[in-house]
Design a protein around this motif. Structure first.
Motif, PDB file in Angstrom:
ATOM      1  N   LEU A   2      -2.850   2.250  -6.966  1.00  0.00           N
ATOM      2  CA  LEU A   2      -2.242   2.118  -6.791  1.00  0.00           C
ATOM      3  C   LEU A   2      -0.620   1.891  -7.256  1.00  0.00           C
ATOM      4  O   LEU A   2      -0.339   1.178  -6.250  1.00  0.00           O
ATOM      5  N   LYS A   3       0.045   2.854  -6.972  1.00  0.00           N
ATOM      6  CA  LYS A   3       1.030   3.128  -7.006  1.00  0.00           C
ATOM      7  C   LYS A   3       1.374   3.594  -5.637  1.00  0.00           C
ATOM      8  O   LYS A   3       1.755   2.972  -4.895  1.00  0.00           O
ATOM      9  N   GLU A   4       0.468   4.213  -4.905  1.00  0.00           N
ATOM     10  CA  GLU A   4       0.199   4.279  -3.591  1.00  0.00           C
ATOM     11  C   GLU A   4      -0.019   3.158  -2.758  1.00  0.00           C
ATOM     12  O   GLU A   4       0.935   2.866  -1.768  1.00  0.00           O
ATOM     13  N   VAL A   5      -0.337   1.431  -3.186  1.00  0.00           N
ATOM     14  CA  VAL A   5      -0.976   0.592  -2.452  1.00  0.00           C
ATOM     15  C   VAL A   5       0.931   0.098  -3.119  1.00  0.00           C
ATOM     16  O   VAL A   5       1.153   0.087  -1.959  1.00  0.00           O
ATOM     17  N   LYS A   6       1.201   0.359  -3.427  1.00  0.00           N
ATOM     18  CA  LYS A   6       2.857  -0.277  -3.599  1.00  0.00           C
ATOM     19  C   LYS A   6       3.434  -0.026  -2.881  1.00  0.00           C
ATOM     20  O   LYS A   6       4.595   0.161  -1.935  1.00  0.00           O
ATOM     21  N   ALA A   7       3.624   1.377  -2.779  1.00  0.00           N
ATOM     22  CA  ALA A   7       4.532   2.670  -2.423  1.00  0.00           C
ATOM     23  C   ALA A   7       4.614   2.133  -1.019  1.00  0.00           C
ATOM     24  O   ALA A   7       5.138   2.504   0.081  1.00  0.00           O
ATOM     25  N   SER A   8       3.005   1.562  -0.525  1.00  0.00           N
ATOM     26  CA  SER A   8       3.051   1.024   1.086  1.00  0.00           C
ATOM     27  C   SER A   8       3.747  -0.317   1.157  1.00  0.00           C
ATOM     28  O   SER A   8       3.834  -0.220   2.564  1.00  0.00           O
ATOM     29  N   GLY A   9       4.248  -0.461   0.327  1.00  0.00           N
ATOM     30  CA  GLY A   9       5.190  -1.507   0.471  1.00  0.00           C
ATOM     31  C   GLY A   9       4.723  -3.118   0.306  1.00  0.00           C
ATOM     32  O   GLY A   9       4.881  -4.523   0.683  1.00  0.00           O
TER      33      GLY A   9
ATOM     34  N   ILE B 282      -4.976 -11.308   2.823  1.00  0.00           N
ATOM     35  CA  ILE B 282      -4.740 -10.792   1.902  1.00  0.00           C
ATOM     36  C   ILE B 282      -6.549 -10.030   1.611  1.00  0.00           C
ATOM     37  O   ILE B 282      -7.351 -10.956   1.654  1.00  0.00           O
ATOM     38  N   VAL B 283      -6.238  -9.411   0.658  1.00  0.00           N
ATOM     39  CA  VAL B 283      -7.147  -8.851   0.550  1.00  0.00           C
ATOM     40  C   VAL B 283      -7.655  -8.028  -1.127  1.00  0.00           C
ATOM     41  O   VAL B 283      -6.565  -8.145  -2.153  1.00  0.00           O
ATOM     42  N   LEU B 284      -9.025  -8.015  -1.684  1.00  0.00           N
ATOM     43  CA  LEU B 284      -9.359  -7.867  -2.946  1.00  0.00           C
ATOM     44  C   LEU B 284      -9.702  -6.076  -2.861  1.00  0.00           C
ATOM     45  O   LEU B 284     -10.603  -5.766  -2.521  1.00  0.00           O
ATOM     46  N   ILE B 285      -9.417  -5.694  -4.094  1.00  0.00           N
ATOM     47  CA  ILE B 285      -9.632  -4.612  -4.916  1.00  0.00           C
ATOM     48  C   ILE B 285     -10.474  -5.054  -5.062  1.00  0.00           C
ATOM     49  O   ILE B 285     -10.294  -5.808  -6.796  1.00  0.00           O
ATOM     50  N   PRO B 286     -12.257  -5.100  -5.630  1.00  0.00           N
ATOM     51  CA  PRO B 286     -13.357  -5.425  -6.673  1.00  0.00           C
ATOM     52  C   PRO B 286     -13.119  -4.710  -7.792  1.00  0.00           C
ATOM     53  O   PRO B 286     -13.140  -3.559  -7.628  1.00  0.00           O
ATOM     54  N   GLN B 287     -13.652  -5.180  -9.314  1.00  0.00           N
ATOM     55  CA  GLN B 287     -13.600  -4.371 -10.220  1.00  0.00           C
ATOM     56  C   GLN B 287     -14.795  -3.736 -10.154  1.00  0.00           C
ATOM     57  O   GLN B 287     -13.973  -2.714 -10.642  1.00  0.00           O
ATOM     58  N   SER B 288     -16.435  -3.779  -9.560  1.00  0.00           N
ATOM     59  CA  SER B 288     -16.442  -3.113  -9.003  1.00  0.00           C
ATOM     60  C   SER B 288     -16.869  -2.801  -8.051  1.00  0.00           C
ATOM     61  O   SER B 288     -16.919  -2.379  -6.769  1.00  0.00           O
TER      62      SER B 288
ATOM     63  N   ARG C 124     -11.899   5.192  -5.229  1.00  0.00           N
ATOM     64  CA  ARG C 124     -10.644   5.307  -3.903  1.00  0.00           C
ATOM     65  C   ARG C 124     -11.236   4.505  -2.459  1.00  0.00           C
ATOM     66  O   ARG C 124     -10.092   4.805  -1.684  1.00  0.00           O
ATOM     67  N   ILE C 125     -12.489   4.767  -1.997  1.00  0.00           N
ATOM     68  CA  ILE C 125     -13.297   3.946  -0.921  1.00  0.00           C
ATOM     69  C   ILE C 125     -12.565   2.396  -0.628  1.00  0.00           C
ATOM     70  O   ILE C 125     -11.943   2.469  -0.170  1.00  0.00           O
ATOM     71  N   LEU C 126     -12.508   1.613  -2.238  1.00  0.00           N
ATOM     72  CA  LEU C 126     -11.887   0.348  -2.638  1.00  0.00           C
ATOM     73  C   LEU C 126     -10.697   0.603  -2.366  1.00  0.00           C
ATOM     74  O   LEU C 126      -9.668  -0.422  -1.485  1.00  0.00           O
ATOM     75  N   VAL C 127      -9.511   1.697  -2.319  1.00  0.00           N
ATOM     76  CA  VAL C 127      -8.239   1.233  -2.435  1.00  0.00           C
ATOM     77  C   VAL C 127      -7.657   1.647  -1.395  1.00  0.00           C
ATOM     78  O   VAL C 127      -6.981   1.066  -0.612  1.00  0.00           O
ATOM     79  N   ALA C 128      -9.186   2.276  -0.680  1.00  0.00           N
ATOM     80  CA  ALA C 128      -8.674   2.983   0.886  1.00  0.00           C
ATOM     81  C   ALA C 128      -8.477   1.645   1.948  1.00  0.00           C
ATOM     82  O   ALA C 128      -7.517   1.652   2.774  1.00  0.00           O
ATOM     83  N   ILE C 129      -9.640   0.979   1.583  1.00  0.00           N
ATOM     84  CA  ILE C 129      -9.867  -0.619   2.566  1.00  0.00           C
ATOM     85  C   ILE C 129      -8.858  -1.278   2.236  1.00  0.00           C
ATOM     86  O   ILE C 129      -7.813  -2.274   3.257  1.00  0.00           O
ATOM     87  N   ALA C 130      -8.113  -1.748   1.020  1.00  0.00           N
ATOM     88  CA  ALA C 130      -7.448  -1.960   0.310  1.00  0.00           C
ATOM     89  C   ALA C 130      -5.555  -1.549   1.910  1.00  0.00           C
ATOM     90  O   ALA C 130      -4.392  -2.299   1.983  1.00  0.00           O
ATOM     91  N   LEU C 131      -5.547  -0.440   0.958  1.00  0.00           N
ATOM     92  CA  LEU C 131      -4.158   0.404   1.748  1.00  0.00           C
ATOM     93  C   LEU C 131      -4.199   0.353   3.623  1.00  0.00           C
ATOM     94  O   LEU C 131      -4.022   0.144   4.318  1.00  0.00           O
TER      95      LEU C 131
ATOM     96  N   ALA D 241      -4.372  -4.614   7.218  1.00  0.00           N
ATOM     97  CA  ALA D 241      -3.105  -4.717   7.748  1.00  0.00           C
ATOM     98  C   ALA D 241      -2.745  -6.343   6.502  1.00  0.00           C
ATOM     99  O   ALA D 241      -1.523  -6.547   6.732  1.00  0.00           O
ATOM    100  N   ALA D 242      -3.534  -6.316   4.865  1.00  0.00           N
ATOM    101  CA  ALA D 242      -2.824  -7.598   4.632  1.00  0.00           C
ATOM    102  C   ALA D 242      -1.820  -7.415   3.793  1.00  0.00           C
ATOM    103  O   ALA D 242      -1.601  -5.977   3.557  1.00  0.00           O
ATOM    104  N   LYS D 243      -0.930  -8.399   3.579  1.00  0.00           N
ATOM    105  CA  LYS D 243       0.306  -7.351   2.797  1.00  0.00           C
ATOM    106  C   LYS D 243      -0.119  -8.099   1.419  1.00  0.00           C
ATOM    107  O   LYS D 243       0.961  -7.705   0.997  1.00  0.00           O
ATOM    108  N   VAL D 244      -0.620  -8.764   0.770  1.00  0.00           N
ATOM    109  CA  VAL D 244      -0.779  -8.548  -0.378  1.00  0.00           C
ATOM    110  C   VAL D 244      -2.048  -8.723  -0.888  1.00  0.00           C
ATOM    111  O   VAL D 244      -3.835  -8.860  -0.127  1.00  0.00           O
ATOM    112  N   VAL D 245      -2.257  -7.657  -1.968  1.00  0.00           N
ATOM    113  CA  VAL D 245      -3.082  -6.998  -2.584  1.00  0.00           C
ATOM    114  C   VAL D 245      -4.240  -7.759  -3.549  1.00  0.00           C
ATOM    115  O   VAL D 245      -2.697  -7.517  -4.670  1.00  0.00           O
ATOM    116  N   ILE D 246      -4.963  -8.325  -3.761  1.00  0.00           N
ATOM    117  CA  ILE D 246      -5.204  -8.759  -5.737  1.00  0.00           C
ATOM    118  C   ILE D 246      -6.229  -7.485  -6.109  1.00  0.00           C
ATOM    119  O   ILE D 246      -7.699  -7.532  -5.427  1.00  0.00           O
TER     120      ILE D 246
END
Length: 250
Positions: A178-185, A82-88, A143-150, A153-158
């Protein structure tokens, strides 16, 4: 469907006063699904995320069941499953170059080329990998924060309030990421107070008020004047949006 994240009867209390902050919340995020948790500031959205990530402060206690793939969530799941994309964007380590920050959360083998490929997928040049966070623009840092989540190996992103304070172009850009993250499954729990973002990205929308989820429904029900919605508060939130002509004020 297979639930990646399951929250059952989650309650959060203040240790000293026993005040209930989260009251018997039930919520699931299925495989590949995006669920938006929508509510005003102070409604309890972030507390639910902290509970899932095992990050509640010491003065709070929780009861209920939190499962990842049908087993109890532990601290080891944080960052791994489970990985977090933080607000800040301040969440990036100011003393670590971008490449090392991404590699630290990528599943092995985490080659330099894998980092470059990930950056390219999100529209960033390879040279960004050698920069420190202070050398990035706000858009690059997000974009870097999203890249880390994408790339993890985490299957759940918050995704915790990913759009507040962004102008229209930046908000559109973040939604695309975020749609790119969704598209990754990956499965996404999107925490937001922005109904437009929720309707654009989510499959289901749960509305929270005063620590209780008062509605949990398909995004297709957010149409017209809210005739398909159940709770008066949800209808009021929906009708108060500018695109709905401020039909009712809260």
């Amino acid at each position: 469907m297979n639930s990646k994240l399951m929250i059952k009867q989650l309650s959060v209390f203040h240790q000293q006063t026993n005040r209930i902050l989260i009251d018997s919340v039930n919520l699931s995020v299925d495989e590949g699904e995006v669920v938006a948790l929508v509510g005003a500031s102070g409604s309890g959205k972030s507390l639910i995320a902290q509970a899932v990530l095992q990050l509640l402060p010491d003065n709070l206690r929780q009861t209920g069941i939190l499962n990842y793939q049908s087993r109890p969530i532990t601290k080891k799941d944080r960052g791994q499953n489970i990985v977090l994309i933080p607000q800040s964007i301040d969440a990036l380590d100011p003393l670590m170059k971008v490449k090392k920050q991404i590699q630290s959360l990528l599943p092995a083998p985490h080659s330099e080329q894998k980092v470059f490929d990930l950056l390219g997928r999100l529209g960033l040049e390879e040279e960004v990998a050698s920069r420190y966070p202070f050398q990035l623009s706000g858009g690059q840092a997000r974009r870097i924060l999203v890249a880390i989540a994408l790339g993890s190996a985490a299957k759940v992103v918050i995704a915790d309030e990913p759009t507040p304070g962004l102008d229209v172009d930046s908000k559109t850009d973040m939604l695309s990421l975020l749609k790119e993250v969704k598209a990754s499954g990956k499965s996404i729990l999107l925490i937001t107070h922005d109904f437009d973002v929720a309707v654009d990205l989510a499959d289901r929308i749960a509305v929270i008020k005063d620590g209780k989820i008062i509605e949990n429904t398909l995004k297709e029900n957010f149409v017209g004047k809210g005739e398909r919605l159940f709770h008066p508060y949800t209808k009021a939130l929906w009708q108060a949006l500018p695109k709905n002509l401020f039909i009712r004020s809260l």
